[in-house]
Design a protein around this motif. Structure first.
Motif, PDB file in Angstrom:
ATOM      1  N   ASP A 219      -9.224  60.238 -15.407  1.00  0.00           N
ATOM      2  CA  ASP A 219      -9.871  60.968 -16.495  1.00  0.00           C
ATOM      3  C   ASP A 219     -11.363  61.039 -16.166  1.00  0.00           C
ATOM      4  OD1 ASP A 219     -10.982  62.056 -18.738  1.00  0.00           O
ATOM      5  OD2 ASP A 219     -10.157  60.597 -20.153  1.00  0.00           O
ATOM      6  N   PRO A 220     -11.870  62.200 -15.727  1.00  0.00           N
ATOM      7  CA  PRO A 220     -13.274  62.303 -15.312  1.00  0.00           C
ATOM      8  C   PRO A 220     -14.277  62.378 -16.468  1.00  0.00           C
ATOM      9  CG  PRO A 220     -12.178  64.409 -15.030  1.00  0.00           C
ATOM     10  CD  PRO A 220     -11.126  63.434 -15.465  1.00  0.00           C
ATOM     11  N   PHE A 221     -13.797  62.524 -17.700  1.00  0.00           N
ATOM     12  CA  PHE A 221     -14.664  62.483 -18.892  1.00  0.00           C
ATOM     13  C   PHE A 221     -14.050  61.440 -19.831  1.00  0.00           C
ATOM     14  CE2 PHE A 221     -14.861  66.771 -17.123  1.00  0.00           C
ATOM     15  CZ  PHE A 221     -16.228  66.946 -16.953  1.00  0.00           C
ATOM     16  N   VAL A 222     -14.063  60.188 -19.420  1.00  0.00           N
ATOM     17  CA  VAL A 222     -13.184  59.179 -19.989  1.00  0.00           C
ATOM     18  C   VAL A 222     -13.557  58.733 -21.396  1.00  0.00           C
ATOM     19  CG1 VAL A 222     -14.384  57.183 -19.005  1.00  0.00           C
ATOM     20  CG2 VAL A 222     -11.923  57.066 -19.390  1.00  0.00           C
ATOM     21  N   GLY A 223     -14.853  58.773 -21.765  1.00  0.00           N
ATOM     22  CA  GLY A 223     -15.245  58.333 -23.104  1.00  0.00           C
ATOM     23  C   GLY A 223     -14.817  56.905 -23.389  1.00  0.00           C
ATOM     24  N   THR A 224     -14.003  56.706 -24.425  1.00  0.00           N
ATOM     25  CA  THR A 224     -13.526  55.355 -24.767  1.00  0.00           C
ATOM     26  C   THR A 224     -12.141  55.062 -24.188  1.00  0.00           C
ATOM     27  OG1 THR A 224     -12.654  56.187 -26.873  1.00  0.00           O
ATOM     28  CG2 THR A 224     -14.884  55.265 -26.892  1.00  0.00           C
ATOM     29  N   GLY A 225     -11.636  55.952 -23.355  1.00  0.00           N
ATOM     30  CA  GLY A 225     -10.427  55.647 -22.595  1.00  0.00           C
ATOM     31  C   GLY A 225      -9.105  55.836 -23.292  1.00  0.00           C
ATOM     32  N   SER A 226      -9.044  56.655 -24.334  1.00  0.00           N
ATOM     33  CA  SER A 226      -7.772  56.858 -25.038  1.00  0.00           C
ATOM     34  C   SER A 226      -6.694  57.424 -24.118  1.00  0.00           C
ATOM     35  CB  SER A 226      -7.970  57.794 -26.231  1.00  0.00           C
ATOM     36  OG  SER A 226      -8.751  57.177 -27.227  1.00  0.00           O
ATOM     37  N   LEU A 227      -7.086  58.338 -23.246  1.00  0.00           N
ATOM     38  CA  LEU A 227      -6.110  58.963 -22.357  1.00  0.00           C
ATOM     39  C   LEU A 227      -5.637  57.988 -21.282  1.00  0.00           C
ATOM     40  CD1 LEU A 227      -7.686  62.524 -21.976  1.00  0.00           C
ATOM     41  CD2 LEU A 227      -6.010  61.702 -23.632  1.00  0.00           C
ATOM     42  N   LEU A 228      -6.485  57.046 -20.923  1.00  0.00           N
ATOM     43  CA  LEU A 228      -6.073  56.017 -19.964  1.00  0.00           C
ATOM     44  C   LEU A 228      -4.989  55.130 -20.558  1.00  0.00           C
ATOM     45  CD1 LEU A 228      -9.402  54.826 -18.268  1.00  0.00           C
ATOM     46  CD2 LEU A 228      -7.985  56.837 -17.784  1.00  0.00           C
ATOM     47  N   VAL A 229      -5.140  54.804 -21.846  1.00  0.00           N
ATOM     48  CA  VAL A 229      -4.131  53.974 -22.525  1.00  0.00           C
ATOM     49  C   VAL A 229      -2.773  54.664 -22.504  1.00  0.00           C
ATOM     50  CG1 VAL A 229      -3.429  53.030 -24.757  1.00  0.00           C
ATOM     51  CG2 VAL A 229      -5.799  52.794 -24.009  1.00  0.00           C
ATOM     52  N   ALA A 230      -2.765  55.976 -22.820  1.00  0.00           N
ATOM     53  CA  ALA A 230      -1.497  56.724 -22.852  1.00  0.00           C
ATOM     54  C   ALA A 230      -0.873  56.811 -21.466  1.00  0.00           C
ATOM     55  CB  ALA A 230      -1.744  58.117 -23.418  1.00  0.00           C
ATOM     56  N   TYR A 237      -1.359  54.009 -12.948  1.00  0.00           N
ATOM     57  CA  TYR A 237      -2.546  53.205 -12.680  1.00  0.00           C
ATOM     58  C   TYR A 237      -3.746  54.096 -12.975  1.00  0.00           C
ATOM     59  CZ  TYR A 237       0.425  49.762 -10.423  1.00  0.00           C
ATOM     60  OH  TYR A 237       1.387  48.812 -10.184  1.00  0.00           O
ATOM     61  N   VAL A 238      -4.634  53.647 -13.866  1.00  0.00           N
ATOM     62  CA  VAL A 238      -5.617  54.558 -14.442  1.00  0.00           C
ATOM     63  C   VAL A 238      -7.039  54.219 -14.007  1.00  0.00           C
ATOM     64  CG1 VAL A 238      -4.181  55.117 -16.426  1.00  0.00           C
ATOM     65  CG2 VAL A 238      -5.714  53.154 -16.558  1.00  0.00           C
ATOM     66  N   ILE A 239      -7.825  55.280 -13.888  1.00  0.00           N
ATOM     67  CA  ILE A 239      -9.231  55.155 -13.517  1.00  0.00           C
ATOM     68  C   ILE A 239     -10.013  56.252 -14.236  1.00  0.00           C
ATOM     69  CG2 ILE A 239      -8.980  56.634 -11.469  1.00  0.00           C
ATOM     70  CD1 ILE A 239     -10.949  54.692 -10.065  1.00  0.00           C
ATOM     71  N   GLY A 240     -11.244  55.947 -14.639  1.00  0.00           N
ATOM     72  CA  GLY A 240     -12.031  56.922 -15.381  1.00  0.00           C
ATOM     73  C   GLY A 240     -13.484  56.937 -14.957  1.00  0.00           C
ATOM     74  N   THR A 241     -14.141  58.060 -15.205  1.00  0.00           N
ATOM     75  CA  THR A 241     -15.577  58.182 -14.971  1.00  0.00           C
ATOM     76  C   THR A 241     -16.205  58.904 -16.152  1.00  0.00           C
ATOM     77  OG1 THR A 241     -15.424  60.328 -13.826  1.00  0.00           O
ATOM     78  CG2 THR A 241     -15.216  58.345 -12.466  1.00  0.00           C
ATOM     79  N   ASP A 288     -21.808  61.330 -12.671  1.00  0.00           N
ATOM     80  CA  ASP A 288     -22.045  62.718 -13.048  1.00  0.00           C
ATOM     81  C   ASP A 288     -20.964  63.556 -12.369  1.00  0.00           C
ATOM     82  OD1 ASP A 288     -22.888  65.279 -13.480  1.00  0.00           O
ATOM     83  OD2 ASP A 288     -24.821  65.065 -12.471  1.00  0.00           O
ATOM     84  N   PHE A 289     -20.070  64.162 -13.163  1.00  0.00           N
ATOM     85  CA  PHE A 289     -18.939  64.872 -12.590  1.00  0.00           C
ATOM     86  C   PHE A 289     -19.355  66.058 -11.727  1.00  0.00           C
ATOM     87  CE2 PHE A 289     -15.253  67.849 -12.977  1.00  0.00           C
ATOM     88  CZ  PHE A 289     -14.350  67.075 -12.247  1.00  0.00           C
ATOM     89  N   SER A 290     -20.527  66.606 -11.979  1.00  0.00           N
ATOM     90  CA  SER A 290     -20.990  67.744 -11.175  1.00  0.00           C
ATOM     91  C   SER A 290     -21.373  67.321  -9.763  1.00  0.00           C
ATOM     92  CB  SER A 290     -22.184  68.433 -11.854  1.00  0.00           C
ATOM     93  OG  SER A 290     -23.322  67.596 -11.834  1.00  0.00           O
ATOM     94  N   VAL A 291     -21.517  66.011  -9.541  1.00  0.00           N
ATOM     95  CA  VAL A 291     -21.847  65.484  -8.210  1.00  0.00           C
ATOM     96  C   VAL A 291     -20.785  64.442  -7.858  1.00  0.00           C
ATOM     97  CG1 VAL A 291     -23.613  64.434  -6.764  1.00  0.00           C
ATOM     98  CG2 VAL A 291     -24.294  65.792  -8.755  1.00  0.00           C
ATOM     99  N   SER A 292     -19.697  64.876  -7.274  1.00  0.00           N
ATOM    100  CA  SER A 292     -18.574  63.978  -6.996  1.00  0.00           C
ATOM    101  C   SER A 292     -18.932  62.984  -5.898  1.00  0.00           C
ATOM    102  CB  SER A 292     -17.354  64.792  -6.562  1.00  0.00           C
ATOM    103  OG  SER A 292     -16.288  63.932  -6.216  1.00  0.00           O
ATOM    104  N   PHE A 293     -18.504  61.727  -6.111  1.00  0.00           N
ATOM    105  CA  PHE A 293     -18.758  60.699  -5.101  1.00  0.00           C
ATOM    106  C   PHE A 293     -17.499  60.285  -4.354  1.00  0.00           C
ATOM    107  CE2 PHE A 293     -16.665  57.657  -7.636  1.00  0.00           C
ATOM    108  CZ  PHE A 293     -17.205  57.616  -8.914  1.00  0.00           C
ATOM    109  N   TRP A 294     -16.386  60.971  -4.601  1.00  0.00           N
ATOM    110  CA  TRP A 294     -15.116  60.595  -3.989  1.00  0.00           C
ATOM    111  C   TRP A 294     -15.030  61.085  -2.553  1.00  0.00           C
ATOM    112  CZ3 TRP A 294     -12.350  57.358  -6.891  1.00  0.00           C
ATOM    113  CH2 TRP A 294     -12.520  57.392  -8.285  1.00  0.00           C
ATOM    114  N   LYS A 295     -14.414  60.291  -1.691  1.00  0.00           N
ATOM    115  CA  LYS A 295     -14.142  60.720  -0.327  1.00  0.00           C
ATOM    116  C   LYS A 295     -13.140  61.870  -0.342  1.00  0.00           C
ATOM    117  CE  LYS A 295     -14.975  56.350   2.119  1.00  0.00           C
ATOM    118  NZ  LYS A 295     -14.374  55.321   3.024  1.00  0.00           N
TER     119      LYS A 295
END
Length: 462
Positions: A219-230, A237-241, A288-295
């Protein structure tokens, strides 16, 4: 080998009715279940009449669906009460004889939809089934066989008809996953914010994303992580930014009215621990989602998110309007980067470009998209040549606005040209929202001024 198809009644909760088909179709695909429609379903009605070749398939579907209340092996349905009794009396005995064994306990439940009956009236309806060849003992708490009789009086509860539109009778097979909505309630959750996603919608999103055990979900706009819980609830396996440092570290103002300060142990991880899902939690990171740091080699099985619309939460990215802005080296360790507006058009462009690059082929992107209802056109929705739009469901917010839950399935990897040149202009919801609000205020002020003037003239005449 010929399949033995049986007829079933799928009975749904009367909430988020437009999301039913999208959820069920996603689960049928995920679980590799074949289902046939006996009658074409209508969104306004709480039931579907369908066929399955295996009762195990019915139970498997029910074990994941949050829209579904229960499933019934349908023995008879008709447009009147006398007609259903006639059908049951002529129903082949060999098809239900095994359920009426003398060693099997049973009970019959009576349910009415959109009309209330007293307990005595329900008992009278039960006694009308005395012709059934039941021989086992009655057990109201934990029977071996539960029979269900349903009278359907439409969906207008304040003006039901005298007689039911349809009546159904059959054997209960399985309940849906509705109890999970209460378990994940925001009222009892450790860490929430102003925009925490409702658990039912979060679970619907995870189902539409086809999250399964072992998936890596972002979830790249994770906030408080509700979608990670679901997503974790279904085995991911969940990860958020998120760009909001204070939100990710639970340092924002509390959302609960009576809570004055955040507790020290509030966090997304605390939520996962609360639901015994900590082992599914990978991490959350400030980004910052506009500047991705993922390989480039990093890939996800699903991406589910609710991007900011710029109304209740700001749309920001790192940047500055100043030219030749440089930070002195001695200030770098304490420097907090400036932020500028991150337009909705750019957010969804970046989301689909990122997903085209980092999502596995066959994976899904499930995201919300805000619209003005009068201007809605499917052509104005975000799109990308690497994705098929497989579901598009509306949740009405106000008379003029709504948001649509979009499900994109990745069909292929992008070409280098598509990653460099792709662009898709989207109407700026935030700009139009505030423009419309200002116009509404002007109209209201003008109308109030006219009323004051009319009242003044009336007063002068009197």
């Amino acid at each position: 080998m010929n399949k033995c198809w049986k007829t079933y009644l799928l009975w749904f909760a009367q909430e988020h009715t437009e999301f039913r088909s999208a959820e069920i179709n996603s689960l049928l695909s995920l679980l590799n279940i074949e289902m046939r429609y006996v009658e074409k379903p209508k969104d306004i009605e709480p039931y579907w009449i369908v066929e399955f070749s295996s009762e195990d398939d019915v139970k498997l579907l029910a074990s994941r669906s949050v829209s579904l209340r229960n499933c019934i092996e349908l023995w008879a349905h008709a447009k009147s009460i006398p007609a259903i009794h006639d059908k049951l009396k002529n129903y082949p005995l060999q098809l239900y004889k095994s359920h009426f064994d003398a060693n099997k306990s049973f009970k019959i439940e009576v349910e009415t939809f959109c009309r209330h009956f007293t307990q005595k009236e329900k008992v009278d309806k039960l006694e009308a089934f005395s012709y059934l060849p039941v021989s086992g003992p009655v057990n109201l708490k934990n029977p071996d066989v539960t029979l269900q009789y349903i009278e359907y009086y439409g969906t207008i509860s304040n003006d039901p008809p005298e007689l039911p539109y349809f009546v159904f009778f059959g054997r209960w097979v399985a309940n849906g996953l509705r109890q999970l909505i209460k378990k994940l309630s925001l009222k009892t959750r450790k860490f929430i914010g102003n925009t925490s996603m409702d658990p039912q919608l979060s679970l619907l999103m995870a189902n539409q994303a086809k999250v399964k055990d072992g998936d890596i979900v972002l979830d790249p706009f994770v906030g408080t992580g509700s979608l990670l819980v679901a997503a974790a609830q279904f085995g991911g396996y969940v990860i958020g930014t998120d760009i909001d440092y204070l939100m990710l570290h639970a340092r924002t103002r509390p959302s609960r009215i009576k809570q004055k300060m955040r507790e020290k142990d509030e966090s997304i991880k605390a939520n996962m621990k609360q639901y015994n899902l900590e082992h599914k939690y990978l991490d959350v990171m400030v980004n910052d989602f506009s500047v991705s740091f993922w390989k480039d080699t990093v890939q996800f099985d699903a991406i589910i998110t609710d991007p900011p619309y710029g109304i209740r939460e700001s749309t920001e990215r790192i940047g500055t309007t100043k030219t030749d802005c440089k930070v002195k080296e001695e200030h770098l360790h304490t420097h907090i980067p400036a932020k500028i507006d991150y337009g909705i058009s750019h957010i969804y462009r970046d989301l689909l470009l990122f997903s085209a690059k980092h999502l596995k082929v066959g994976g899904c992107v499930v995201c919300w998209f805000p619209v003005f209802r009068e201007d809605y056109d499917e052509k104005s929705l975000p799109s990308h040549p690497c994705f098929n739009l497989t579901a598009n469901c509306e949740q009405v917010l106000t008379k003029v606005t709504s948001r649509r839950l979009l499900t994109f399935e990745k069909i292929r990897d992008p070409t280098p040209h598509e990653m460099e040149t792709y662009d898709h202009e989207i109407i700026d919801f935030r700009k139009k929202y505030y423009t419309a609000r200002e116009e509404s205020r002007k109209e209201r002020r003008t109308r109030e001024a006219q009323i004051r003037e009319e009242n003044r003239k009336k007063y002068e005449k009197s």
